[in-house]
Design a protein around this motif. Structure first.
Motif, PDB file in Angstrom:
ATOM      1  N   GLU A 215     -16.252 -19.134   0.606  1.00 54.02           N
ATOM      2  CA  GLU A 215     -16.390 -19.045  -0.947  1.00 54.02           C
ATOM      3  C   GLU A 215     -14.584 -19.612  -1.410  1.00 54.02           C
ATOM      4  O   GLU A 215     -14.765 -20.672  -2.847  1.00 54.02           O
ATOM      5  CB  GLU A 215     -16.562 -18.313  -1.337  1.00 54.02           C
ATOM      6  CG  GLU A 215     -16.585 -17.511  -3.149  1.00 54.02           C
ATOM      7  CD  GLU A 215     -17.303 -16.626  -3.004  1.00 54.02           C
ATOM      8  OE1 GLU A 215     -17.253 -15.845  -4.081  1.00 54.02           O
ATOM      9  OE2 GLU A 215     -18.301 -16.106  -2.395  1.00 54.02           O
ATOM     10  N   LEU A 219     -13.583 -23.469  -4.108  1.00 53.33           N
ATOM     11  CA  LEU A 219     -13.577 -23.289  -5.320  1.00 53.33           C
ATOM     12  C   LEU A 219     -12.265 -24.068  -5.272  1.00 53.33           C
ATOM     13  O   LEU A 219     -11.657 -24.583  -6.414  1.00 53.33           O
ATOM     14  CB  LEU A 219     -13.689 -21.755  -5.869  1.00 53.33           C
ATOM     15  CG  LEU A 219     -12.489 -21.714  -6.600  1.00 53.33           C
ATOM     16  CD1 LEU A 219     -13.728 -22.138  -7.817  1.00 53.33           C
ATOM     17  CD2 LEU A 219     -12.650 -19.981  -7.583  1.00 53.33           C
ATOM     18  N   ALA A 287     -14.813 -20.356 -11.712  1.00 52.26           N
ATOM     19  CA  ALA A 287     -15.386 -20.555 -11.751  1.00 52.26           C
ATOM     20  C   ALA A 287     -16.727 -21.424 -11.696  1.00 52.26           C
ATOM     21  O   ALA A 287     -17.569 -22.204 -12.228  1.00 52.26           O
ATOM     22  CB  ALA A 287     -16.559 -20.010  -9.760  1.00 52.26           C
ATOM     23  N   THR A 294     -19.790 -18.974  -6.176  1.00 54.16           N
ATOM     24  CA  THR A 294     -18.741 -18.126  -5.795  1.00 54.16           C
ATOM     25  C   THR A 294     -19.818 -16.805  -5.735  1.00 54.16           C
ATOM     26  O   THR A 294     -19.172 -15.426  -6.337  1.00 54.16           O
ATOM     27  CB  THR A 294     -17.780 -17.780  -7.353  1.00 54.16           C
ATOM     28  OG1 THR A 294     -17.964 -17.502  -8.345  1.00 54.16           O
ATOM     29  CG2 THR A 294     -16.321 -18.852  -6.404  1.00 54.16           C
TER      30      THR A 294
END
Length: 326
Positions: A215, A219, A287, A294
């Protein structure tokens, strides 16, 4: 070298101590004069680094302008929510500024180097990040971090300045990636602490940390960072120590949340800021802005800012649709 450290929390004090012990002319400033007065009186920063003696040559200066005046290098170690205000004193500074603050500004989505581009436009900016618990650094425990910057000369200067027998410094040109890894890991550490507070085992935490890596990388790449940076010290390295160490404030925050304390109770009684709390809000907004998936950040945000039940949060993560591992 004449060095000023802005921020007398645990990390700022540990770095000021390390540099002063190496013979540099170090000035330490803090927003709260009482903090400096207590250090002057006891020779220690008892609130953040109890039992650690500070060198007598360390200068304490309550005025930010005077603290920065004449400095060749400035280390900024303030909390992220005060970072923009604290660094206003660097408007005309032309030397190297080292940010060791790990966070994302909510209003702008900027990392701390991004804020410095606005508040210290003439400075050369380098970030120092990695798995580096302040108390262990102050005790001389072997530690490795990474200095990152777009200016190769400034980055090399910082690397050589901080590198020592028990403090190894690598270098990177991926400033954004190094900063994002350092900021995002605090959010995931709160989730890891929740696992501890709920009494889950090592399997659970290992799964969370592994998915957090994916994750964080997803991002970070969407923000423009390099994917491989998140496999380094400021990514996996910092994530591991923050999720597993008993000294980690963010893990402690999550553990207390998992044991049933409210966010307000925890915030009111913590002796130092857990940066994962404000960063969860910033990372969640970032995000959404970039349309990046996420799930862990989303659930930590929901626990912290929407009052979501911690057990429901875990259940929602576990009940997500099965998918290939990325």
């Amino acid at each position: 070298m004449r060095i000023t450290v802005l921020g007398a929390g645990a990390w700022g004090t540990a770095l000021a101590r390390m540099l002063a012990c190496r013979g540099h002319d170090v000035t330490l400033w803090d927003y709260f004069p009482a903090t400096l007065e207590a250090i002057a009186r006891t020779g220690q920063n008892e609130r953040y680094l109890p039992g650690i003696e500070l060198p007598t040559g360390l200068r304490l200066e309550p005025d930010a302008g005077r603290a920065v005046d004449g400095a060749e290098l400035v280390v900024v170690a303030s909390v992220s929510r005060a970072f923009r205000t604290v660094t206003q004193c660097l408007e005309r500074f032309t030397g190297v500024v080292v940010t060791v603050t790990k966070g994302i500004e909510y209003e702008t989505g900027l990392t701390m180097s991004g804020v410095l581009r606005e508040t210290a436009p003439r400075a050369r900016v380098v970030a120092l990040s990695g798995p580096s618990l302040a108390l262990e650094v102050a005790r001389g425990v072997p530690t490795a971090v990474v200095a990152a910057g777009k200016d190769a000369e400034a980055t090399r200067q910082v690397q050589m300045l901080f590198h020592g027998p028990t403090f190894r410094v690598y270098s990177s040109s991926d400033l954004l990636g190094v900063e994002l890894g350092g900021a995002l890991k605090n959010v995931f550490a709160i989730g890891a602490g929740v696992c501890d507070g709920l009494g889950f085992g090592d399997n659970s935490k290992a799964a969370l940390v592994t998915r957090a890596i994916a994750e964080m990388r997803r991002l970070g790449v969407a923000c423009g960072a390099r994917a491989e940076t998140f496999s380094g010290l400021s990514g996996i390295g910092d994530l591991m120590v923050t999720c597993f160490s008993k000294l980690s404030r963010n893990r402690q925050f999550g553990e207390r949340l998992g044991r049933g304390e409210s966010v307000d109770q925890i915030l009111a009684t913590m002796t130092a800021v857990a940066e994962g709390y404000p960063t969860a809000r910033s990372a969640h907004a970032l995000a959404r802005r970039l349309e990046v998936e996420t799930p862990i950040i989303d659930q930590v945000y929901a626990m912290l800012y929407e009052g979501k039940d911690v057990r429901q949060t875990v259940q929602d993560l576990l009940s997500r649709e099965s998918k290939p591992e990325d």
